[in-house]
Write an enzyme that holds these catalytic residues in place. Structure first.
Site, PDB file in Angstrom:
ATOM      1  N   LEU A 263       0.817  -1.216   0.000  1.00  0.00           N
ATOM      2  CA  LEU A 263       0.000   0.000   0.000  1.00  0.00           C
ATOM      3  C   LEU A 263       0.848   1.262   0.000  1.00  0.00           C
ATOM      4  CD1 LEU A 263      -3.128  -0.607   2.276  1.00  0.00           C
ATOM      5  CD2 LEU A 263      -3.089   0.039  -0.125  1.00  0.00           C
ATOM      6  N   PHE A 401      -9.668   5.307  -3.045  1.00  0.00           N
ATOM      7  CA  PHE A 401      -8.691   4.250  -3.355  1.00  0.00           C
ATOM      8  C   PHE A 401      -7.483   4.289  -2.413  1.00  0.00           C
ATOM      9  CE2 PHE A 401      -9.502   3.376  -8.165  1.00  0.00           C
ATOM     10  CZ  PHE A 401     -10.317   2.308  -7.840  1.00  0.00           C
ATOM     11  N   GLU A 402      -6.863   3.104  -2.246  1.00  0.00           N
ATOM     12  CA  GLU A 402      -5.596   2.950  -1.507  1.00  0.00           C
ATOM     13  C   GLU A 402      -5.670   3.525  -0.089  1.00  0.00           C
ATOM     14  OE1 GLU A 402      -3.736   1.007  -2.774  1.00  0.00           O
ATOM     15  OE2 GLU A 402      -3.458   1.271  -4.900  1.00  0.00           O
ATOM     16  N   GLY A 403      -6.803   3.309   0.558  1.00  0.00           N
ATOM     17  CA  GLY A 403      -7.037   3.896   1.876  1.00  0.00           C
ATOM     18  C   GLY A 403      -7.665   5.267   1.692  1.00  0.00           C
TER      19      GLY A 403
END
Length: 597
Positions: A263, A401-403
């Protein structure tokens, strides 16, 4: 491939290192070597020739179009950038990979490519066994196979490790039997393999490499989405799926390591992708202002339009500066770590704060730029036949997205505090010196003679803001010394502090880049100076607002007025004729019909 970067900076160094000093260390886009420029150009050409002409087909998910383009990108070498040479890759590194991401001006294709080459491939690159790498990486690098990443589940949201998908060892010990449901899985409609996460018993999740063709794997219908409509997003179902034990990825119960480490890279790559979105939207808007007339004049002749174009360019400049600065630092840190995966990700984690900041800032600036783009188009911007409408819808997902950006704000501040507790950033010894300066109301001149005259006021304004941020934050931290868990629950404080870190890193990167360009003697130096000046000016009001809110909300009531007055006096103003600078930048944007560099 050689990389023309100077020695790497330490993580969070921007907060305590004068920007004039940082300028000697950071990497700027203007330092790309010939090979990197060739790859960037090849990627941009691929998008222009192969992807953009097929936007309508992509948007309507015409069968085979998007996976065909991903496979064609593999044939062009765009999927092998991060894959080691011995497995069919080119191993150019993260910086080059983000250069490729920055050319992705079509969102649905960008999502498909990113899901494949980052979260769908890198887990095997870093955590795969030799057998797994030999089996899967050559196919992924060439585009013969397409990958996906199956982590999120219904009802879980941001608590990604709280999974209900289960894996049980078969009686003969040869397989893990997977059962469960995954949600919102990109590329699920056409991928060949996925990195999937499941719990064995009540332990932490384990990662598995799962092939879509295996019995028991199925997918739901395509989700009906607000944007990125051309990308494939489906639920994935596991019903007694037999996964060979050889397909366990990494260590048992250590899937969280894979998820979180990848991540950090994924967030920075997403930020890189916003660069292409920013430039594309600005180009659409700038071109339209040269074509559309109102009251007998072209739109770009009106002051409010000039203001919009200039601010879009300046904000994009700051994003671009921080993304490539962080990418170069991560790349050098990776290279210095050798082939040991644990050392590599420990090195990458050094820049977790910067990666989260870049993701937040990049996605939020993109939202601003496409919004202003729609406004410039007026009523036409609301119509689907104009591409700015699609850009507006597509941009919204980037803040999720992505956290989510809320989660990434928590990550940024928690990372700062962890580094401070470990002594990696010495805030405790700096605090008394800063406190004395602020109480005395005497800010030192930190703009050395090597800083261009036109940027000295901006540099000093930034350094005062850094001092004030450390001072204000430490006022609150000291208050919660006896109850650190209590501070963790004060999410508003965390948000204010995260906002300050975001602004400081963006401005620090923009100013350092402009300083370095001028020191190099580049012809574009004047343009860089104006973009950095405007980026600082726009940021400065946001910095003061967040400082005010942090102090008024969290400093003890009997001291708040005194602390607030001290900080306001110390921070002062950054005086700039914003209108004049905006008009100059807007003229460049109009001339180029897009980004001025």
């Amino acid at each position: 491939m050689t990389t023309t970067t100077n020695p790497t900076e330490l993580g969070t160094a921007f907060l305590t290192t004068p920007v004039s000093e940082s300028a000697d260390k950071l990497f700027i886009l203007e330092e790309l070597d010939e090979d990197q420029r060739m790859i960037q150009e090849a990627s941009a050409t691929f998008i222009e020739r192969e992807v953009l002409p097929r936007i309508e087909a992509i948007e309507h998910q015409e069968p085979g179009v998007l996976p065909g383009l991903v496979k064609k990108a593999g044939e062009q070498g765009l999927l092998m950038v991060d894959v080691p040479v011995q497995y069919g890759g080119a191993e150019f590194g993260l910086l080059t990979s983000i250069l490729v991401a920055s050319t992705m001006s079509e969102a649905s294709f960008s999502v498909a490519l990113g899901a494949h080459s980052t979260i769908g491939t890198l887990p095997i690159v870093y955590y795969g066994t030799e057998e797994q790498k030999q089996r899967y990486l050559p196919k992924l690098a060439s585009g013969e196979w397409i990958s996906a990443y199956a982590l999120t589940e219904p009802g879980v949201g941001s608590d990604a490790m709280n999974l209900s998908t289960r894996a049980e060892l078969s009686p003969d010990g040869k397989y893990y039997i997977l059962n469960g449901t995954k949600q919102w899985i990109s590329n699920a409609g056409f991928a060949d393999i996925m990195i999937a996460f499941a719990r064995i018993g009540n332990e932490r999740p384990t990662a598995f490499i799962v092939e879509f063709s295996w019995p028991g794997v199925s997918t739901g219908a395509e989700e009906r989405k607000m944007g990125i409509k051309g990308s494939s997003t489906r639920q994935v179902y596991f019903e007694n799926v037999q996964v060979p034990i050889e397909n366990v990825l990494g260590e048992l119960h250590k899937g969280y390591k894979i998820a979180f480490n990848i991540l950090n890279i994924g967030r920075l790559k997403l930020a890189g992708g916003t660069i292409g979105g920013n430039r594309a939207a600005l180009s659409l808007a700038a071109t339209y202002t040269t074509e559309r007339k109102a009251f007998g004049r072209h739109l770009h002749e009106f002051g409010m339009m000039k203001k919009k174009l200039a601010r879009m360019a300046a904000e994009a400049y700051a994003v671009e500066s921080e993304v490539f600065r962080t990418a170069a630092n991560m790349t050098l840190a990776q290279k210095a770590s050798g082939d040991d995966t644990e050392r590599v990700f420990k090195a990458v984690e050094e820049y977790a704060l910067e990666a989260s900041i870049a993701k937040i800032h990049g996605s939020e600036v993109l939202s601003q730029i496409v919004d202003e783009g729609v406004q410039i188009f007026g009523g036409y911007g609301f119509m689907q036949e104009y591409p700015i409408e699609k850009a507006y819808r597509d941009a919204r997902i980037q803040r999720i997205f992505e956290g989510t950006n809320e989660i990434n704000r928590l990550v940024a501040v928690n990372t700062l505090f962890r580094r401070a507790l470990k002594g990696k950033i010495d805030l405790m010894s700096l605090y008394p010196k800063i406190e004395t300066r602020i109480k005395d109301g005497q800010a030192p001149d930190r703009a050395s003679e090597t800083v261009p005259v036109a940027l000295r006021d901006a540099v000093n304004a930034l350094e005062r803001a850094k001092d004030a941020t450390i001072y204000a934050a430490m006022q609150v931290v000291v208050k919660y010394m006896s109850n650190p868990q209590g501070l963790e629950q004060e999410q508003e404080f965390i948000e204010y502090l995260a906002n300050l870190l975001i602004e400081l890193y963006a401005v620090d990167s923009a100013l350092a880049r402009a300083i370095k360009v001028v020191r190099r003697g580049d012809e574009s130096g004047t343009t860089h100076i104006k973009l950095a000046q405007l980026a600082t000016w726009l940021s400065f009001s946001r910095i003061r607002s967040n400082l005010d809110q942090l102090i008024m909300s969290y400093v003890d009531e009997h001291r708040v007025e005194k602390v607030l007055a001290r900080v306001r006096t110390y921070v002062g103003d950054y005086l700039l004729n914003g209108v004049a600078v905006q008009r100059e930048i807007a003229a460049l944007v109009v001339e180029r019909k897009g980004y001025p560099l």
